[in-house]
Each structure stands twice: as structure tokens, then as C-alpha cells.
Design a protein around this motif. Structure first.
Motif, PDB file in Angstrom:
ATOM      1  N   PHE A 110      11.239  -5.959   8.202  1.00  0.00           N
ATOM      2  CA  PHE A 110      10.067  -5.478   7.470  1.00  0.00           C
ATOM      3  C   PHE A 110       9.560  -6.585   6.545  1.00  0.00           C
ATOM      4  CE2 PHE A 110      12.264  -1.741   8.828  1.00  0.00           C
ATOM      5  CZ  PHE A 110      11.280  -0.781   9.046  1.00  0.00           C
ATOM      6  N   VAL A 111       8.335  -7.000   6.772  1.00  0.00           N
ATOM      7  CA  VAL A 111       7.721  -8.050   5.959  1.00  0.00           C
ATOM      8  C   VAL A 111       6.497  -7.452   5.276  1.00  0.00           C
ATOM      9  CG1 VAL A 111       6.701 -10.345   5.930  1.00  0.00           C
ATOM     10  CG2 VAL A 111       8.524  -9.806   7.573  1.00  0.00           C
ATOM     11  N   PHE A 112       6.576  -7.283   3.963  1.00  0.00           N
ATOM     12  CA  PHE A 112       5.473  -6.722   3.192  1.00  0.00           C
ATOM     13  C   PHE A 112       4.927  -7.812   2.256  1.00  0.00           C
ATOM     14  CE2 PHE A 112       8.328  -3.121   4.115  1.00  0.00           C
ATOM     15  CZ  PHE A 112       7.440  -2.266   4.761  1.00  0.00           C
ATOM     16  N   GLU A 124      -7.979  -1.951   2.145  1.00  0.00           N
ATOM     17  CA  GLU A 124      -7.452  -2.954   3.072  1.00  0.00           C
ATOM     18  C   GLU A 124      -5.962  -3.174   2.853  1.00  0.00           C
ATOM     19  OE1 GLU A 124     -11.444  -5.731   3.659  1.00  0.00           O
ATOM     20  OE2 GLU A 124     -10.212  -5.945   1.857  1.00  0.00           O
ATOM     21  N   ARG A 125      -5.529  -3.142   1.612  1.00  0.00           N
ATOM     22  CA  ARG A 125      -4.097  -3.311   1.334  1.00  0.00           C
ATOM     23  C   ARG A 125      -3.285  -2.133   1.863  1.00  0.00           C
ATOM     24  NH1 ARG A 125      -3.907  -5.866  -4.841  1.00  0.00           N
ATOM     25  NH2 ARG A 125      -5.121  -7.727  -4.331  1.00  0.00           N
ATOM     26  N   LEU A 126      -3.828  -0.933   1.724  1.00  0.00           N
ATOM     27  CA  LEU A 126      -3.136   0.243   2.253  1.00  0.00           C
ATOM     28  C   LEU A 126      -3.019   0.153   3.771  1.00  0.00           C
ATOM     29  CD1 LEU A 126      -1.890   3.047   1.883  1.00  0.00           C
ATOM     30  CD2 LEU A 126      -4.207   4.003   2.041  1.00  0.00           C
ATOM     31  N   ASN A 127      -4.099  -0.254   4.429  1.00  0.00           N
ATOM     32  CA  ASN A 127      -4.066  -0.415   5.886  1.00  0.00           C
ATOM     33  C   ASN A 127      -3.013  -1.438   6.304  1.00  0.00           C
ATOM     34  OD1 ASN A 127      -6.121   1.443   6.274  1.00  0.00           O
ATOM     35  ND2 ASN A 127      -7.736  -0.104   6.330  1.00  0.00           N
ATOM     36  N   CYS A 128      -2.981  -2.565   5.577  1.00  0.00           N
ATOM     37  CA  CYS A 128      -2.005  -3.607   5.903  1.00  0.00           C
ATOM     38  C   CYS A 128      -0.575  -3.120   5.671  1.00  0.00           C
ATOM     39  CB  CYS A 128      -2.273  -4.857   5.062  1.00  0.00           C
ATOM     40  SG  CYS A 128      -3.701  -5.819   5.602  1.00  0.00           S
ATOM     41  N   TYR A 130       0.540  -0.111   5.886  1.00  0.00           N
ATOM     42  CA  TYR A 130       0.886   0.825   6.956  1.00  0.00           C
ATOM     43  C   TYR A 130       1.230   0.078   8.247  1.00  0.00           C
ATOM     44  CZ  TYR A 130       0.456   4.986   9.939  1.00  0.00           C
ATOM     45  OH  TYR A 130       0.688   6.018  10.818  1.00  0.00           O
ATOM     46  N   CYS A 131       0.431  -0.937   8.566  1.00  0.00           N
ATOM     47  CA  CYS A 131       0.707  -1.729   9.774  1.00  0.00           C
ATOM     48  C   CYS A 131       2.025  -2.485   9.658  1.00  0.00           C
ATOM     49  CB  CYS A 131      -0.432  -2.715  10.032  1.00  0.00           C
ATOM     50  SG  CYS A 131      -1.946  -1.952  10.658  1.00  0.00           S
ATOM     51  N   GLU A 132       2.283  -3.027   8.466  1.00  0.00           N
ATOM     52  CA  GLU A 132       3.532  -3.755   8.257  1.00  0.00           C
ATOM     53  C   GLU A 132       4.726  -2.834   8.440  1.00  0.00           C
ATOM     54  OE1 GLU A 132       2.040  -7.121   5.016  1.00  0.00           O
ATOM     55  OE2 GLU A 132       2.571  -5.103   4.351  1.00  0.00           O
ATOM     56  N   TYR A 133       4.622  -1.621   7.924  1.00  0.00           N
ATOM     57  CA  TYR A 133       5.728  -0.674   8.064  1.00  0.00           C
ATOM     58  C   TYR A 133       5.921  -0.264   9.525  1.00  0.00           C
ATOM     59  CZ  TYR A 133       8.426   3.632   7.889  1.00  0.00           C
ATOM     60  OH  TYR A 133       9.371   4.599   8.127  1.00  0.00           O
ATOM     61  N   GLY A 134       4.828   0.111  10.196  1.00  0.00           N
ATOM     62  CA  GLY A 134       4.931   0.578  11.574  1.00  0.00           C
ATOM     63  C   GLY A 134       5.468  -0.486  12.512  1.00  0.00           C
ATOM     64  N   ASN A 135       4.926  -1.701  12.416  1.00  0.00           N
ATOM     65  CA  ASN A 135       5.370  -2.765  13.321  1.00  0.00           C
ATOM     66  C   ASN A 135       6.774  -3.238  12.982  1.00  0.00           C
ATOM     67  OD1 ASN A 135       3.099  -3.722  15.286  1.00  0.00           O
ATOM     68  ND2 ASN A 135       2.056  -3.266  13.369  1.00  0.00           N
ATOM     69  N   GLY A 136       7.117  -3.280  11.691  1.00  0.00           N
ATOM     70  CA  GLY A 136       8.473  -3.647  11.318  1.00  0.00           C
ATOM     71  C   GLY A 136       9.484  -2.631  11.812  1.00  0.00           C
TER      72      GLY A 136
END
Length: 207
Positions: A110-112, A124-128, A130-136
Motif C-alpha cells: 500500500f503506497v499512499f 482529487e485526493r479522495l479519488n487517489c 481510494y485508488c491507492e487502497y484498491g490497487n494496493g
């Protein structure tokens, strides 16, 4: 391991070193450096990025209607992702010690860091995030499944696998019955590790 596979892995290692050098050049070009898990922009670079930030209200106004209408579908996946996170955590915590499989450190996948970008607004930060969590999460779950496969059925497929997990290259060739029977127990004790500070997981350790 097959000498051809060893050669390919060595080439992958070399490409990773080249990639790291390229990332260092990128950090210098955009004037930031990494200190542990923290990212620091130079003052002038951060000020310039803040001037390029779009407001959250403007982001909503400019967004196509179809994007707004499908947003609940995207964010509705958070519940199954969270359930997957809990399930994989329980599975690895309970079963890996029983099988003698080294556990994968969840946090390594997980890279945040995008929320630290000064030019992103709250939406935009919330979207990022969420993507970081899902892909991680999916990357971590994939490698947990890969180690499970290495223990129970480490045989390559007859057809090419588009994006195999880290353990796959160590599997026995399809149809190689002799090596499967002779070396299965050895392979059950050889696992890859996540390299500290790297985005890849190609380092191998044999126990």
C-alpha cells in the motif's frame, strides 16, 4: 531453477536498477525528495503547484454527468474491498503459519503518497486515496494467493499467463512430472520477498 528463467530474472533486476535511476532523475526534475515514507517538495515547487490547484467546486462543475452518475458504483465497491481485506488478513494469519509459508507484510503493498501533491484538491485526493487502497489491496491479495499456489500447485500453465504473480516464475514447467515429484518439498520453502523501498517483489530467498 531453469537457467533460462534465471537469466531472465537477472535481466529484470538490471531493468529495475535502470528504473530506479530514472525515478531519481524524475525526483530531481520536479524538485522533491523522499525521506523514509515522507515526501518533501522544495518551497518554490510546492508554491507553483498550489497555484495550479483547481477548486473542488470547479471539479464538480466541470465533471461530465456520466462521471457523477457512476460515482456511487465505483465507491460502492469499497464494502467488498474491505471484506476482501479482512478475509485475506484472516486467511494469511491463520493458514500461512500452519503451512510454514512466510507471511507477506501487508503495508509493503500500500503506497499512499498522492495526497501530498499540492496541486490536488480534496475531491482529487479522495479519488487517489481510494485508488491507492484498491490497487494496493489487490496487489497484496494476488501475492498471498501466489504463495498459496506455490505451496499447493506450483505448476506453470501450458499457455502464457499475461501478468503472473511473483512466485509463478519458480513453478515447474507444464508436463515436467519428474521435477514436480522430486523438488516439490524444496519449492514449498522458497519464497520471494518484497524489497524495502522498491516497487517490485523479485528478490528470492530459499530457506
Amino acid at each position: 531453477m531453469n537457467p533460462k528463467i534465471e537469466e531472465l530474472l537477472a535481466r529484470i533486476h538490471e531493468l529495475e536498477r535502470e528504473l530506479e535511476a530514472d525515478l531519481a532523475e524524475t525526483r530531481a526534475r520536479f524538485h522533491y525528495h523522499i525521506d523514509g515514507h515522507k515526501i518533501h517538495f522544495e518551497r518554490e515547487a510546492a508554491a507553483l503547484q498550489r497555484r495550479l490547484r483547481k477548486s473542488s467546486l470547479r471539479t464538480l462543475i466541470d465533471a461530465p454527468l456520466r462521471h457523477i452518475l457512476t460515482a456511487p458504483v465505483i465507491y460502492g465497491l469499497f464494502v467488498p474491498l474491505l471484506l476482501l481485506d479482512i478475509a485475506v488478513s484472516l486467511y494469511q494469519g491463520i493458514c500461512f503459519p500452519v503451512y510454514g509459508i512466510p507471511r507477506l507484510k501487508r503495508g509493503d503493498y500500500f503506497v499512499f503518497d498522492r495526497a501530498r501533491l499540492p496541486y490536488l484538491n480534496a475531491i482529487e485526493r479522495l479519488n487517489c486515496l481510494y485508488c491507492e487502497y484498491g490497487n494496493g489491496l489487490l496487489s497484496w491479495a494476488k501475492e498471498v494467493a501466489g504463495r498459496t499456489e506455490q505451496f499447493w500447485c506450483p505448476i506453470k500453465h501450458a499457455r502464457r499467463v499475461p501478468t503472473p504473480h511473483e512466485s509463478y516464475n519458480r513453478f515447474f514447467d507444464y508436463g515436467d512430472a519428474e521435477r514436480y515429484r522430486a523438488e516439490l518439498q524444496r519449492l514449498r520453502k522458497a519464497y520471494g520477498e518484497v524489497k524495502e523501498g522498491s516497487d517490485s517483489t523479485v528478490q528470492q530467498r530459499s530457506e
